[in-house]
Design an enzyme around this catalytic site. Structure first.
Site, PDB file in Angstrom:
ATOM      1  N   SER A 195       0.844  -1.199   0.000  1.00  0.00           N
ATOM      2  CA  SER A 195       0.000   0.000   0.000  1.00  0.00           C
ATOM      3  C   SER A 195       0.878   1.247   0.000  1.00  0.00           C
ATOM      4  CB  SER A 195      -0.899  -0.005   1.240  1.00  0.00           C
ATOM      5  OG  SER A 195      -1.518   1.254   1.392  1.00  0.00           O
ATOM      6  N   CYS A 322     -13.554   2.480  16.845  1.00  0.00           N
ATOM      7  CA  CYS A 322     -14.941   2.879  17.009  1.00  0.00           C
ATOM      8  C   CYS A 322     -15.749   2.282  15.864  1.00  0.00           C
ATOM      9  CB  CYS A 322     -15.034   4.395  16.968  1.00  0.00           C
ATOM     10  SG  CYS A 322     -16.624   4.962  17.516  1.00  0.00           S
TER      11      CYS A 322
HETATM   12  N1  PLP Z   1      -3.222  -4.410   5.389  1.00  0.00           N
HETATM   13  C1  PLP Z   1      -2.619  -3.886   6.456  1.00  0.00           C
HETATM   14  C2  PLP Z   1      -1.706  -4.743   7.273  1.00  0.00           C
HETATM   15  C3  PLP Z   1      -2.841  -2.561   6.816  1.00  0.00           C
HETATM   16  O1  PLP Z   1      -2.233  -2.047   7.883  1.00  0.00           O
HETATM   17  C4  PLP Z   1      -3.721  -1.781   6.022  1.00  0.00           C
HETATM   18  C5  PLP Z   1      -4.048  -0.406   6.411  1.00  0.00           C
HETATM   19  O2  PLP Z   1      -3.972  -0.043   7.568  1.00  0.00           O
HETATM   20  C6  PLP Z   1      -4.306  -2.365   4.903  1.00  0.00           C
HETATM   21  C7  PLP Z   1      -4.047  -3.677   4.620  1.00  0.00           C
HETATM   22  C8  PLP Z   1      -5.226  -1.588   4.011  1.00  0.00           C
HETATM   23  O3  PLP Z   1      -4.485  -0.730   3.183  1.00  0.00           O
HETATM   24  P1  PLP Z   1      -5.156   0.548   2.497  1.00  0.00           P
HETATM   25  O4  PLP Z   1      -5.350   1.565   3.599  1.00  0.00           O
HETATM   26  O5  PLP Z   1      -4.170   0.992   1.482  1.00  0.00           O
HETATM   27  O6  PLP Z   1      -6.427   0.108   1.895  1.00  0.00           O
END
Ligand code: PLP
Length: 388
Positions: A195, A322
């Protein structure tokens, strides 16, 4: 007032060089990458450069990178793109909801899902994964690093188990990318999620590594973009930003002072443990990402502490989320065996590449003052002090 941002696992600031790289793709080189004219082809070339750069960060080939709108879409594409009704999926109880809820949705559509547990420090036991394998197991999805605790999972071992049984292995490396060197060959995964906004690129862009020969069913129907794996006109500025952030991460990981974030995290953590009574690091001695500290403070309400810290200029997050107006204790912390009260008394501090020593000293002072103030107001704490 100085503001110190220690919530980088939620989102990181875009690096100046990333922003500069993205800038031309908004108004100058704005073409649609599917267009055959020069404007389009300039954008196409920028996407392909970024693809190579993201691939290099994880030891993949450019053709194995599918750009998405972020980590959530990458996780969903991995789960829904591989598992079909009748298939069995193995995942863990501490996955991000992007995986956990995608698996639960798959279960509602006729898949079978096993969620393996974790131990008290938040680590999956590969033996549990091995034991959970059935004849119809099609996908194992276990994260590289947890977002709340930073705890690293034994993905190399799980990758070997998956490969030995001919099962696809997906790892959500959203919290690992840019912090720890990643190598898809060493891990042995056929799918890996990334991401942008967790690695100093913008929000709204991400990528899924799909190993050559792995067939993923596209979730979006439309054009032929991303080799038919993800329809829709590409987010060119975002993708360029992700590519630039990936090369910056590669450089940072190879620098001699690459361990600075860990030194600062340890300074904060040790400072808290030495100067505040009644606090515990949730991950114990488990290996973890260098930037994350998940600490619970006896007799403190985490939400109240986040708000009080914010008023003092420090941004952190709590071990509760929340939802529908009620605070639910984190599923990760409760899966590790914490009581709901312990989960609610947890604060996550997550550092970024921009964090300085002065930030840490400021935050440490703020934590000490805040805990003392909140405990002075807590009847539970006063009662425990009288008892001890
Ligand atoms: N996977 C993990 C481990 C994450 O920490 C996050 C976001 O906090 C995501 C997936 C989701 O990513 P995005 O915010 O880019 O959708």
């Amino acid at each position: 007032m100085l503001r110190v941002y220690l919530d980088n696992n939620a989102s990181t600031p875009v690096l100046p060089e990333v922003l500069a790289a993205m800038q031309p793709y908004f108004a100058e080189s704005f073409g649609n990458p599917s267009s055959i004219h020069q404007n389009g082809q300039t954008a196409r070339a920028a996407i392909e450069d970024a693809r190579e750069s993201v691939a290099r960060l994880i030891g993949a080939r450019g053709s194995e990178i599918v750009f998405t709108s972020g980590g959530t879409e990458a996780d969903n594409l991995a789960v829904a793109g591989i598992a079909a009704p009748g298939d069995h999926i193995i995942t863990s109880s501490i996955e991000h909801h992007a995986v956990l809820h995608a698996c639960r949705y798959a279960a509602s559509q006729g898949c079978e899902v096993t969620e393996v547990p974790v131990n008290g420090t938040g680590v999956v036991d590969p033996a549990d994964v091995r034991r959970a394998i059935r004849r119809n197991t099609r996908l194992i999805s276990v994260m590289f690093a947890n977002n709340e605790t930073g705890v690293l999972q034994p993905v190399d071992e799980i990758g070997k188990i998956a490969a030995g049984s001919g099962i696809h292995f997906h790892t959500d490396a959203v919290q690992g990318a840019g912090k720890i060197a990643l190598d898809v060959t060493k891990i042995g995964c056929s799918l890996m999620s990334l991401s942008g906004h967790k690695m100093h690129a913008p929000q709204g862009v991400g990528a899924l590594f799909v190993r050559k020969g792995t067939q993923v069913r596209a979730s979006l129907q439309g054009g032929p973009q991303e080799r038919f794996r993800r329809a829709g006109t590409e987010n060119v500025p975002g993708i360029v930003g992700l590519g630039r952030a990936a090369s910056a991460s590669r450089l940072a990981l190879s620098e001699p002072n690459g361990g600075m974030v860990e030194i600062l995290r340890n300074r904060l953590e040790q400072g808290i443990l030495n100067r505040v009574d009644g606090c515990t690091v949730n991950s114990g001695p488990a290996p973890r990402t260098p930037n994350t500290a998940s600490i619970r403070f006896d007799c403190i309400d985490g939400e109240a502490m986040v708000i009080a810290l914010d008023l003092q200029g420090v941004a952190a997050s709590s071990g509760a989320a929340c939802s529908s107006g009620a605070t639910k204790p984190s599923h990760v912390l409760t899966a590790m065996g914490l009581t709901p009260a312990q989960a609610r008394s947890t604060i996550r501090f997550s550092l970024g590449r921009q964090t300085t020593e002065a930030d840490i000293d400021f935050a440490l002072d703020a934590v000490i003052v805040t805990v003392a103030r909140l405990r002075a107001l807590s009847p539970r704490y006063s009662a425990e002090m009288v008892r001890s």
